[in-house]
Design a protein around this motif. Sequence first.
Motif, PDB file in Angstrom:
ATOM      1  N   ALA A   1       0.915  -0.982   0.124  1.00 23.94           N
ATOM      2  CA  ALA A   1      -0.026  -0.165   0.222  1.00 23.94           C
ATOM      3  C   ALA A   1       0.942   1.100  -0.147  1.00 23.94           C
ATOM      4  N   VAL A   2       0.402   2.116  -0.915  1.00 26.58           N
ATOM      5  CA  VAL A   2       1.396   3.635  -1.069  1.00 26.58           C
ATOM      6  C   VAL A   2       0.503   4.403  -0.719  1.00 26.58           C
ATOM      7  N   THR A   3       0.730   5.369   0.323  1.00 28.94           N
ATOM      8  CA  THR A   3      -0.116   6.352   0.876  1.00 28.94           C
ATOM      9  C   THR A   3       0.561   7.665   0.265  1.00 28.94           C
ATOM     10  N   PRO A   4      -0.519   8.550  -0.283  1.00 27.78           N
ATOM     11  CA  PRO A   4       0.256   9.715  -1.028  1.00 27.78           C
ATOM     12  C   PRO A   4       0.631  10.781  -0.227  1.00 27.78           C
ATOM     13  N   GLY A   5       0.370  10.914   1.097  1.00 33.42           N
ATOM     14  CA  GLY A   5       0.765  12.163   1.790  1.00 33.42           C
ATOM     15  C   GLY A   5       0.184  13.410   1.145  1.00 33.42           C
ATOM     16  N   MET A   6       0.943  14.220   0.780  1.00 34.92           N
ATOM     17  CA  MET A   6       0.473  15.616   0.161  1.00 34.92           C
ATOM     18  C   MET A   6       0.381  15.487  -1.371  1.00 34.92           C
ATOM     19  N   GLN A   7       0.854  14.493  -1.996  1.00 34.11           N
ATOM     20  CA  GLN A   7       0.866  14.242  -3.500  1.00 34.11           C
ATOM     21  C   GLN A   7      -0.742  13.766  -3.728  1.00 34.11           C
ATOM     22  N   SER A   8      -1.095  14.409  -5.049  1.00 35.17           N
ATOM     23  CA  SER A   8      -2.379  14.075  -5.824  1.00 35.17           C
ATOM     24  C   SER A   8      -2.134  12.544  -6.121  1.00 35.17           C
ATOM     25  N   MET A   9      -3.342  12.008  -5.820  1.00 38.93           N
ATOM     26  CA  MET A   9      -3.281  10.384  -6.587  1.00 38.93           C
ATOM     27  C   MET A   9      -2.936  10.292  -7.857  1.00 38.93           C
ATOM     28  N   SER A  10      -3.482  10.874  -8.897  1.00 37.82           N
ATOM     29  CA  SER A  10      -3.221  10.852 -10.042  1.00 37.82           C
ATOM     30  C   SER A  10      -1.590  11.139 -10.349  1.00 37.82           C
ATOM     31  N   ARG A  11      -0.783  11.905  -9.914  1.00 32.35           N
ATOM     32  CA  ARG A  11       0.391  12.033  -9.945  1.00 32.35           C
ATOM     33  C   ARG A  11       1.176  11.350  -9.320  1.00 32.35           C
ATOM     34  N   LEU A  12       0.818  10.420  -8.136  1.00 32.97           N
ATOM     35  CA  LEU A  12       1.289   9.381  -7.281  1.00 32.97           C
ATOM     36  C   LEU A  12       1.085   8.123  -8.316  1.00 32.97           C
ATOM     37  N   TYR A  13       0.207   7.776  -8.919  1.00 32.86           N
ATOM     38  CA  TYR A  13      -0.242   6.824  -9.705  1.00 32.86           C
ATOM     39  C   TYR A  13       0.777   6.577 -10.926  1.00 32.86           C
ATOM     40  N   GLU A  14       1.289   7.859 -11.688  1.00 30.50           N
ATOM     41  CA  GLU A  14       2.210   7.926 -12.843  1.00 30.50           C
ATOM     42  C   GLU A  14       3.763   7.888 -12.020  1.00 30.50           C
ATOM     43  N   LEU A  15       3.812   8.083 -10.908  1.00 25.24           N
ATOM     44  CA  LEU A  15       5.272   7.962 -10.198  1.00 25.24           C
ATOM     45  C   LEU A  15       5.330   6.446 -10.132  1.00 25.24           C
ATOM     46  N   VAL A  16       4.255   5.863  -9.402  1.00 20.87           N
ATOM     47  CA  VAL A  16       4.487   4.497  -8.859  1.00 20.87           C
ATOM     48  C   VAL A  16       4.380   3.602 -10.184  1.00 20.87           C
ATOM     49  N   ASN A  17       3.498   3.972 -11.181  1.00 25.47           N
ATOM     50  CA  ASN A  17       3.678   3.084 -12.092  1.00 25.47           C
ATOM     51  C   ASN A  17       4.872   3.182 -13.090  1.00 25.47           C
ATOM     52  N   THR A  18       5.544   4.169 -13.403  1.00 27.59           N
ATOM     53  CA  THR A  18       6.624   4.333 -14.120  1.00 27.59           C
ATOM     54  C   THR A  18       8.173   3.911 -13.320  1.00 27.59           C
ATOM     55  N   THR A  19       8.085   3.881 -11.990  1.00 30.63           N
ATOM     56  CA  THR A  19       9.310   4.004 -11.236  1.00 30.63           C
ATOM     57  C   THR A  19       9.411   2.778 -10.195  1.00 30.63           C
ATOM     58  N   LEU A  20       8.259   2.509  -9.422  1.00 28.55           N
ATOM     59  CA  LEU A  20       8.357   1.297  -8.423  1.00 28.55           C
ATOM     60  C   LEU A  20       7.782   0.129  -9.035  1.00 28.55           C
ATOM     61  N   ARG A  21       6.625   0.247  -9.999  1.00 26.83           N
ATOM     62  CA  ARG A  21       6.279  -0.988 -10.541  1.00 26.83           C
ATOM     63  C   ARG A  21       7.355  -1.611 -11.245  1.00 26.83           C
ATOM     64  N   PRO A  22       8.207  -1.233 -12.249  1.00 28.68           N
ATOM     65  CA  PRO A  22       9.142  -1.750 -13.066  1.00 28.68           C
ATOM     66  C   PRO A  22      10.118  -2.377 -12.048  1.00 28.68           C
ATOM     67  N   MET A  23      10.549  -1.785 -10.929  1.00 26.73           N
ATOM     68  CA  MET A  23      11.552  -2.338 -10.125  1.00 26.73           C
ATOM     69  C   MET A  23      11.077  -3.660  -9.309  1.00 26.73           C
ATOM     70  N   LEU A  24       9.742  -3.646  -9.109  1.00 27.89           N
ATOM     71  CA  LEU A  24       8.876  -4.813  -8.543  1.00 27.89           C
ATOM     72  C   LEU A  24       9.006  -5.837  -9.406  1.00 27.89           C
ATOM     73  N   LEU A  25       8.738  -5.548 -10.805  1.00 23.53           N
ATOM     74  CA  LEU A  25       8.868  -6.781 -11.743  1.00 23.53           C
ATOM     75  C   LEU A  25      10.273  -7.394 -11.945  1.00 23.53           C
TER      76      LEU A  25
END
Length: 371
Positions: free
Chosen positions: A143-167
């Motif tokens: 679970a990734v909590t956004p803090g002060m970040q908007s959900m849409s921008r956090l989605y883009e960051l997680v999808n392009t950075t974190l998800r490839p590292m987990l794959l």
Amino acid sequence: MKFIAWFVRRPVATLLLLLSAVLSGLMALPLLPVSDLPDVDLPVISVSASNAGGSPEVMARTVAAPLERHLGNIAGVTQMMSTSTRGETSISLGFELGRNLNGAARDAEAAIRAARRDLPTTPGSDPQYHRANPNATPVLILAVTPGMQSMSRLYELVNTTLRPMLLQVQGVWDVTLMGSSAPAVRVEMNPLLFFKYGMGFENLRAALASANAHTPKGVIDMGDRRYQLAVNDQAEHAAAYRDLVIAYKNGRPIRLRGVATVTDSMQDVNAAAFFDGKPALTLMVRAQPGANLVGIVDAMKARLPQLRTLMPTGADIAVARDGSAVIRSSLHHTLVTLLMIDATHLKAHRTAASVLKKGLFPAISDAQKAV
């Protein structure tokens, strides 16, 4: 009886053999693939397709029906089940037992390619297929909590950075991101204003399509020089769309802001997930068939500190569900049982050795010979 007598008369050799077997098992235990279900190659393939905004009836007629016609021509198909919901279509193909699943997957891919010419050309309508996996249940949910970040921008960051590292973790089959969607510009039209200006929705669709067209602009030849034209006309935010001219009436331009409300939003506003009562993004990690689930979870947890360094200020990532807990408990009880069995064998060996020392073993052998 002579075979058993050899082990009883040589207690040291028997003890060494037993200890070597135990040590070999302990050394091989971490190398064994661990999973809650056996590795079963089921002859089932699932095909999914999407078309944003399509009703179940439209999805069944424009997406499911063409796919069913082409998929039904695959050899060895014994069962086909189709389900159409709002914007989504799912087709499950069952093959006869013994059918090579890799060959069936190639046939399904060829059928999907043949059906593309009959499918809608809207974004996101390209069908995808995957083989059935008994380990489709997520082995780990982050679970990734956004803090002060908007959900849409956090989605883009997680999808392009974190998800490839987990794959990249060995044994991971897929990482599904849920709880939000990609950033998008949302246009809410006012039908009364469109009617007032005598326009149709096609005017708006054509204007938006032209504002997002990635096409070459051409070149300019001037003597021995050639200049490549590059125009920065790609609109990415709501502010760039508001002044878009969608039509001309009486020589005056009609801009998008005059007939619609344009806001920065995301593709699916209904997508949501929560962790500890707060909005969050969830990363569902699924393992490959036959993979070591415990090893995957340990590797994922080892990467969490590195992933936290890539998060924006205030955002955090935590483990929401660990699917390996049940497997670890089963392994623990199995190991305890094996150790108890080994202890029982050692006790039986000591008892047999004491019997031999008292001279009872030869007496038993002599009695058997007399009989």
